[in-house]
Design a protein around this motif. Structure first.
Motif, short mmCIF file in Angstrom:
data_model
loop_
_atom_site.label_atom_id
_atom_site.label_comp_id
_atom_site.label_asym_id
_atom_site.label_seq_id
_atom_site.Cartn_x
_atom_site.Cartn_y
_atom_site.Cartn_z
N ALA A 15 -2.81 17.79 10.41
CA ALA A 15 -2.45 16.63 11.23
C ALA A 15 -1.76 15.57 10.38
O ALA A 15 -0.79 14.94 10.82
CB ALA A 15 -3.69 16.06 11.91
N TYR A 16 -2.26 15.35 9.19
CA TYR A 16 -1.67 14.37 8.27
C TYR A 16 -0.24 14.76 7.91
O TYR A 16 0.69 13.96 8.01
CB TYR A 16 -2.53 14.31 7.00
N ILE A 17 -0.06 16.02 7.53
CA ILE A 17 1.25 16.47 7.09
C ILE A 17 2.25 16.52 8.25
O ILE A 17 3.40 16.13 8.10
CB ILE A 17 1.14 17.85 6.40
N ASN A 18 1.79 16.99 9.42
CA ASN A 18 2.74 17.09 10.53
C ASN A 18 3.10 15.72 11.10
O ASN A 18 4.21 15.52 11.59
CB ASN A 18 2.21 18.00 11.64
N ALA A 19 2.17 14.77 11.03
CA ALA A 19 2.49 13.41 11.46
C ALA A 19 3.62 12.83 10.61
O ALA A 19 4.58 12.26 11.14
CB ALA A 19 1.25 12.52 11.38
N ILE A 20 3.51 13.00 9.30
CA ILE A 20 4.55 12.50 8.39
C ILE A 20 5.85 13.27 8.61
O ILE A 20 6.95 12.68 8.65
CB ILE A 20 4.09 12.60 6.93
N SER A 21 5.76 14.58 8.76
CA SER A 21 6.95 15.40 8.97
C SER A 21 7.67 15.00 10.26
O SER A 21 8.90 14.96 10.31
CB SER A 21 6.57 16.88 9.01
N THR A 22 6.90 14.71 11.31
CA THR A 22 7.50 14.38 12.60
C THR A 22 8.19 13.03 12.57
O THR A 22 9.27 12.87 13.16
CB THR A 22 6.45 14.42 13.72
N ILE A 23 7.63 12.04 11.89
CA ILE A 23 8.32 10.75 11.82
C ILE A 23 9.58 10.87 10.97
O ILE A 23 10.56 10.15 11.21
CB ILE A 23 7.41 9.62 11.29
N LEU A 24 9.61 11.80 10.02
CA LEU A 24 10.84 12.05 9.27
C LEU A 24 11.88 12.72 10.15
O LEU A 24 13.06 12.36 10.14
CB LEU A 24 10.54 12.91 8.04
N VAL A 25 11.44 13.72 10.92
CA VAL A 25 12.35 14.40 11.85
C VAL A 25 12.92 13.40 12.86
O VAL A 25 14.11 13.41 13.19
CB VAL A 25 11.63 15.55 12.57
#
Length: 599
Positions: A261-271
């Protein structure tokens, strides 16, 4: 090369090993997930190399388990007086939201007696309480289970039984549905969860004879704002359970962990290209993959969450103008709704609004029209099992020289993996070999990395099957282009095999959407005595348009290879799932019931 996926579906996987996955519910609904080996394709693990280097230690000074709970603590510290949540006439700052989450987590622990690893369920549209629970539940050591608010009582009862949730937070408009679900659940002898009512406006009249145990604000007031959150002992501890949108009588609860959840949250705001202090309009349901992990991601950037109870074109345009929205998200059905909205509902956008879309591949025509309205669309692709977003169509400067239609066609591809994933590939599902990047050879999209689910709740067999060979098997058929961008051709179960040729329903649907009279289109296989299967198109026309079956078939023949054109066209409303996806299983049944074409 033609892959006969019909044959593949009936075969067993051979010659591949699966990671050992244990997903066992201990007594009283406590859940523990352990992954004893990752890889599963012959790679060796071994002791970490840092243990072999003299002078190195792992201690609280240099290591803490990753968890998105930390995002809200930082937001309250860095952006204390910035607006965090807006809903109607109510608004909060980040310091207030953090304070409320602490009190709610405390109340869950002390008043509702929620133990670590027990499930806390919600049944609600996008309102502040559900946003707060995305932090408060894991702060209490609990696992959040945001149920689809569009399901009926029967399905809610099934999911409550399967999840064994100890408490259910219910929006006032859904209290009757929840009450009926609990009545059905009581017949099975299962333990019923406590009900916490999220009240509505002061003039709302409560339903008679509908019980609830607590009221949200009263429960929150009983909490301690000095509560110390329970941080995960292991970052692979579960943080949430999300039921797939295709849920049937055999629920598939996808388990997310804190690290993912931590990693995908950061990845999604980058996307999504979210800089500091974005303003996000919640058109994505928070129950859908935890709002594509943006429930946590917006907090990471100190943004403002604009909660929207009901998604309509007028509400979207009005809120964009009122709040200077910078980012929204939504399935292609939401985009279709926006571009086909009435002129009276549309407003001139005060700024460029970035739209993150995912689900079924968006027709290029929809992307073009969105850009004409002032939106900038970023197409992503993923599944519940990949925490939502997994790939995105990154911008390539070489596309600037293309015309708008061709540019939109390329942007509709599923793209490349985001930074949080180890790898995304298109592979032969039998040999597990990567298919050539020729844009023609079809295979199955597979994922691996930290943003792949821990497993399916209480379904070890399905977990092993999905993670076989060290890859998550998506069930989506795609090709890989020379630039390594992947492009979905269909679901494995949706590919039409006609006279030995594979027909992508997505390609046929894209052509149908280019017709000016068609609002919605879905294509499935219809039995054919001669060809085996042929395309059958279900279409819904725009208001004021009239067109017959022959005209649509001829239009497709002029824009597709002749064998790909539909041989049957049905004019009707197209049934959708609760998340806006076309229910092709129902359409396939209708097409089959028509009988076979041909002699």
């Amino acid at each position: 090369m033609i892959l006969n996926f019909t044959r593949y579906n009936k075969r067993e996987f051979v010659g591949v090993s699966a990671p050992r996955v244990i997903l066992t519910p201990p007594p009283k609904s406590r859940i523990r997930v352990s992954l004893d080996s990752i890889g599963g394709d012959g790679e060796e693990g071994g002791d970490s190399s840092w243990r072999k280097v003299d002078g190195l230690v792992r201690c609280p000074a240099n290591y803490t388990p990753l968890t998105p709970i930390t995002f809200i603590k930082r937001a309250a510290k860095v952006f204390p007086y910035d607006t965090s949540v807006v809903y109607g006439g109510s608004s909060y700052t980040w310091s207030e939201t953090y304070w409320r989450c602490l009190k709610l987590a405390s109340a869950l622990t002390t008043h509702l007696r929620i133990s670590p690893s027990q499930l806390v369920a919600t049944l609600s549209p996008n309102v502040p309480a559900i946003y707060e629970l995305h932090f408060a539940a894991p702060m209490a050591g609990a696992i959040l289970c945001a149920l689809n608010s569009r399901l009926d009582s029967s399905m809610i009862s099934t999911l409550l039984d399967h999840s064994q949730a100890k408490v259910l937070f219910v929006d006032y408009q859904l209290l009757n549905i929840a009450s009926k679900a609990l009545h059905l659940l009581s017949k099975s002898g299962a333990e019923l969860p406590s009900i916490v009512l999220i009240k509505g406006p002061s003039d709302f009249k409560e339903h008679e004879n509908v019980r609830y145990d607590y009221e949200y604000e009263n429960l929150l007031s009983k909490g301690d704002d000095q509560y110390k959150p329970r941080m995960p002992i292991d970052e692979l501890d579960p943080i949430s359970v999300n039921y797939t949108s295709g849920t049937t009588s055999r629920p598939k609860g996808v388990v997310f962990n804190h690290r993912g959840a931590y990693i995908n949250a950061i990845s999604t705001i980058l996307v999504h290209e979210m800089g500091p202090r974005p303003t996000f309009l919640w058109t994505v349901p928070m129950f859908h993959c935890n709002g594509w992990c943006l429930t946590w991601g917006v907090a990471a950037q100190g943004g403002t969450n604009i909660c929207l109870r009901k998604v309509t074109p007028k509400a979207i345009f009005d809120n964009i103008v009122l709040h200077n929205i910078t980012h929204i998200g939504g399935a292609p059905t939401v985009l279709n709704m926006i571009v086909n909205s009435s002129i009276d509902d549309q407003r001139t956008l005060p700024n460029k609004v970035r739209v993150l879309t995912g689900g079924s591949p968006p027709p290029p025509q929809i992307l073009t029209k969105m850009e004409e309205l002032g939106f900038e669309v970023i197409h992503m692709y993923g599944l519940t099992e990949t925490y939502g977003p997994g790939t995105y169509c990154a911008w390539n400067p070489e596309w600037d020289s293309l015309d708008r239609i061709e540019k939109s066609r390329i942007k509709a591809r599923q793209g490349v993996q985001h930074l949080g994933l180890e790898d995304v590939d298109v592979r032969d599902p039998i040999t597990m070999e990567s298919v050539p990047a020729d844009g023609k050879t079809m295979g199955e999209i597979m994922f691996r990395g930290n943003t792949v689910m821990s497993g399916y709740l209480r379904d070890l067999k399905a977990t092993k099957e999905a993670l076989k060979g060290g890859w998550f098997h998506s069930g989506d058929v795609a090709v890989k282009h020379r630039d390594n961008y992947i492009e979905i051709k269909d679901r494995l179960k949706d590919i039409i095999i006609s006279g030995g040729e594979n027909i992508s329903t997505i390609e046929v649907e894209t052509v149908l959407y280019s017709h000016p009279a068609i609002l919605e289109a879905a294509v499935v296989a219809r039995p054919d005595n001669h060809w085996g299967e042929t395309p059958c198109a279900f279409v819904k026309l725009k208001d004021g348009y009239k067109i017959n079956e022959g005209e649509i078939i001829e239009f497709c023949r002029n824009n597709l290879p002749r064998f790909m054109a539909p041989k049957t066209v049905i004019f009707d409303e197209i049934p959708k799932t609760s998340t806006g996806k076309f229910q092709k299983v129902i359409l396939r049944q209708r097409a089959k019931a028509m009988g076979s074409l041909g002699i």
